[in-house]
Design an enzyme around this catalytic site. Structure first.
Site, PDB file in Angstrom:
ATOM      1  N   LEU A   1      -5.566  23.648  79.824  1.00 25.57           N
ATOM      2  CA  LEU A   1      -5.336  24.992  80.368  1.00 25.57           C
ATOM      3  C   LEU A   1      -3.977  25.574  79.969  1.00 25.57           C
ATOM      4  CD1 LEU A   1      -6.815  24.513  83.957  1.00 25.57           C
ATOM      5  CD2 LEU A   1      -7.862  25.705  82.039  1.00 25.57           C
TER       6      LEU A   1
ATOM      7  N   GLY B   1      -3.742  16.064  81.730  1.00 24.94           N
ATOM      8  CA  GLY B   1      -3.657  16.423  83.143  1.00 24.94           C
ATOM      9  C   GLY B   1      -3.536  17.924  83.332  1.00 24.94           C
ATOM     10  N   CYS B   2      -3.728  18.674  82.244  1.00 25.03           N
ATOM     11  CA  CYS B   2      -3.528  20.129  82.288  1.00 25.03           C
ATOM     12  C   CYS B   2      -4.864  20.860  82.420  1.00 25.03           C
ATOM     13  CB  CYS B   2      -2.797  20.585  81.044  1.00 25.03           C
ATOM     14  SG  CYS B   2      -2.260  22.295  81.084  1.00 25.03           S
ATOM     15  N   ALA B   3      -5.943  20.127  82.674  1.00 23.65           N
ATOM     16  CA  ALA B   3      -7.250  20.773  82.808  1.00 23.65           C
ATOM     17  C   ALA B   3      -8.228  19.744  83.335  1.00 23.65           C
ATOM     18  CB  ALA B   3      -7.737  21.305  81.466  1.00 23.65           C
TER      19      ALA B   3
END
Lengths: 380, 276
Positions: free
Chosen positions: A334, B116-118
């Protein structure tokens, strides 16, 4: 061959002069600027003053004293949002903002600040019509990312600045991805505040950032402390840059940033931008030709950052394989910008982000494309 | 030799006999012969390079090697195999193949890296993430057919009856068992079946795999690699297996015994014939 395509996170490799400048500070200067009258401290002061001048020039600010050093864009954003906004205030922000903006806003919302999101198109362009309608007299601030860190979309900064000027609402620009790549005329556009990091397109080391606050905007600092000035007074100095620069500054970072900006000025910002955006267009056109790959192209490109997914494959897996099998560094997920991914329709798994830098070349891009073609072919 | 004799020979070839002593609580001892399952190490070589050593029962080594190398991504089609030498005595299988094994080797047993960003990947090995795809199949199976095939599997399991030392696995369609393999390792038995269907080009979209082993993530990943829509066990499923089954569109059935079974995912393939 190792290929680094993660310049939107941190530019790499740095110009040699940047590395040398950091080394020189650690090996040859070693002093705290403004905390002594010896030659070492004087050299440190000179480095800081020159960097401040260059930093002001690259964002279109005539008075270098209005440009202060922070540790990164996030710190500058926190200074402005938490200093400027009070319970009951209304703030508008775009649907492409980074968590460095969104998370402080969320905190402020819990304290009574009214936060309102202005939608963006599915390719990430701000809806100017909605912004224009929502910009009312009581709006205390508009926050806008200049260039998206997810797909490189360029926001209509001039139009937004005009709307904000007309409404007499300060515009706060997150220039983390654009400073050093896009020409910014902060004063000319009447921008209220601007924050950026030094370790991305400004080519400096990590741990240094820039914050500009317009002289008529009274934004209290986030932290107070020793500034090396008016030490007899117990109150924090009101003047810039000391108001925001408490504690010993990051001299190696400033020295590196100075050389990073100098490199951009010598090379030409247009040349750097054209190179990176040219590579991005090449990446996009190659990706479009690979069946099963979806590219999230912006309407107007402001940086070399490209986002894509391989259908029915978690971006994290694609990124892992590019790294492990081909030694290609990309970023997946993200990108700390969940709102932007909701806008692009890529939430919650995100995308694979490829961001070439000035040191990247066409050979690097071909190697990356061939690696991706191998992955897609093996999936069948 | 009739087929019953052939079958008997196959079973006894893969078993050994040991003289054992059986004690009761009072210390009374009976000495008698007992069937035991063979266990031997078999090393796979691909183009002269050692890939892995498997502990197995030592039969169907060609299928075991082909299934293993295919499921791990070293082989893509049977035509890739240029030659295969199996040596039961030495415990080696040497495969020469037209394979892009350099890149695959770099990925072999590498863990996926999550930032760990999605929402991260369910896969823990990069090659599995690369080669597993959602299963495509419109097959429908009636509950009775599932239970009938399970009974068929139990009937076929001669080595198990004699030794209680093997896992049984069968490939079946709605009406019959097509292929049966057993081994000391449940993965080996599945690899033999994967190897057999790979070597013979048998489509799997209308088939089910029945095993006596637990339903774990490795089994789910293997099913997704070969487009096998239904997995059945008389045993339980693990949490990651269920997550993967949902994500990969596999019908996962456990505790299939005593006239009942538990569906963990993919119930649309169960044709119960009862509305609702």
């Amino acid at each position: 061959m190792p290929v680094y395509l993660d310049n939107a996170a941190t530019s790499f490799p740095k110009p040699k002069a940047v590395v040398e400048a950091v080394r020189h500070v650690l090996e040859g200067v070693g002093a705290s600027p403004g905390r002594g009258s010896h030659k070492h401290a004087a050299e440190a002061m000179a480095i800081i003053a020159d960097c401040r001048q260059k930093a002001a020039a690259i964002i279109g600010v005539s008075d270098p004293e209005r440009v202060v050093f922070t540790k990164n864009a996030t710190e500058g954003i926190n200074v402005v949002l938490k200093g400027w906004l009070r319970p009951g205030d209304r703030v508008l922000y775009s649907a492409m903002e980074h968590n460095s903006v969104v998370r402080p806003l969320w905190r402020l919302a819990s304290q009574g600040v009214n936060i309102e999101m202005i939608p963006c198109s599915p390719s990430g362009v701000l809806d100017l019509g909605t912004l224009s309608r929502e910009l009312r007299a009581e709006t205390r601030l508009v926050v806008l990312v200049h260039v998206s860190n997810v797909n490189g979309a360029l926001m209509p900064l001039e139009e937004v600045a005009q709307l904000c000027s007309r409404a007499q609402t300060p515009l706060f620009v997150d220039a983390a991805q654009s400073a050093g790549l896009q020409p910014i005329e902060a004063e000319q556009l009447g921008i209220g505040m601007l924050a950026c990091s030094g370790h991305k397109a400004l080519l400096g080391p990590a741990g240094i950032g820039i914050l500009y606050v317009r002289p008529d905007l009274d934004v209290p600092p986030l932290i107070e402390g020793g500034t090396g000035s008016r030490s007899e007074e117990l109150e924090q100095p009101e003047f810039c840059p000391d108001r925001y620069e408490s504690g010993t500054p990051n001299l190696p970072g400033v020295a590196g940033l100075r050389e990073g900006i100098a490199y951009i000025m010598e090379t030409g910002m247009n040349r750097i931008r054209n190179h990176e955006i040219g590579l991005a267009h090449h990446i996009e056109s190659e990706l479009r030709r690979i069946p099963g790959v979806r590219v999230f192209e912006p309407e107007t490109r402001g940086s070399g950052t490209v986002s894509f997914v391989v259908e029915k494959m978690n971006p994290a897996d694609t990124g892992s394989i590019l790294d492990q099998a081909f030694d290609i560094a990309v970023r997946t997920g993200l990108h700390c910008a969940p709102l932007a991914h909701r806008t692009l329709g890529t939430f919650p798994e995100g995308t694979v982000r490829v961001s070439p830098g000035f040191a990247s070349d066409i050979e690097n891009i071909e190697y990356f494309i061939n690696g991706l073609r191998w992955i897609v072919a093996r999936r069948g | 030799m009739n087929s019953a004799e052939e079958s008997e020979n196959l079973v006894t070839e893969n078993l050994a006999s040991a003289r054992v002593r059986i004690y009761d609580r009072a210390g009374k001892k009976v000495e008698q012969p007992q069937w035991i399952v063979r266990e031997k190490p078999v090393t796979l070589y691909l183009n002269g390079k050692e890939v892995v050593t498997l502990l197995c029962a030592g039969h169907h080594l060609d299928e075991l090697a082909a299934g293993f190398l295919y499921a791990e991504g070293f082989l893509r089609s049977p035509e890739d195999i240029l030659g295969m030498e199996t040596d039961n005595e030495e415990g080696t299988v040497k495969v020469s193949a037209r394979a892009d094994d350099t890149i695959t080797e770099r990925l072999w047993q590498k863990r996926t890296i999550s930032s760990g960003c999605a929402k991260g990947s369910l896969f823990y090995y990069s090659l599995d993430a690369l080669l597993s795809k959602p299963v495509k199949s419109d097959v429908r199976i009636a509950p009775g057919q599932i239970l009938d095939r399970l009974e068929d599997l139990n009937r076929l399991s001669e080595a198990y009856r004699r030794t209680h030392g093997v896992h049984n696995t069968a490939l079946a369609d709605a009406d019959r068992i097509i292929l049966f393999r057993d081994d000391i390792g449940r993965h080996n038995a599945v690899d033999m079946i994967v190897g057999h269907v790979f070597l013979h080009g048998i489509p799997l979209a209308d088939k089910m795999l029945i095993t006596t082993g637990r339903l774990t993530s490795e089994l789910l990943i293997k099913a997704a690699k070969v487009n096998l829509p239904i997995l059945i066990s008389r045993n339980t499923a693990t949490s990651l297996a269920i997550e993967l089954a949902v994500s990969l569109g596999v019908t996962l059935i456990g505790f299939a015994r005593a006239g009942k079974f538990t569906v963990y995912s993919g119930q649309e393939r169960i044709d119960a014939g009862i509305p609702g």
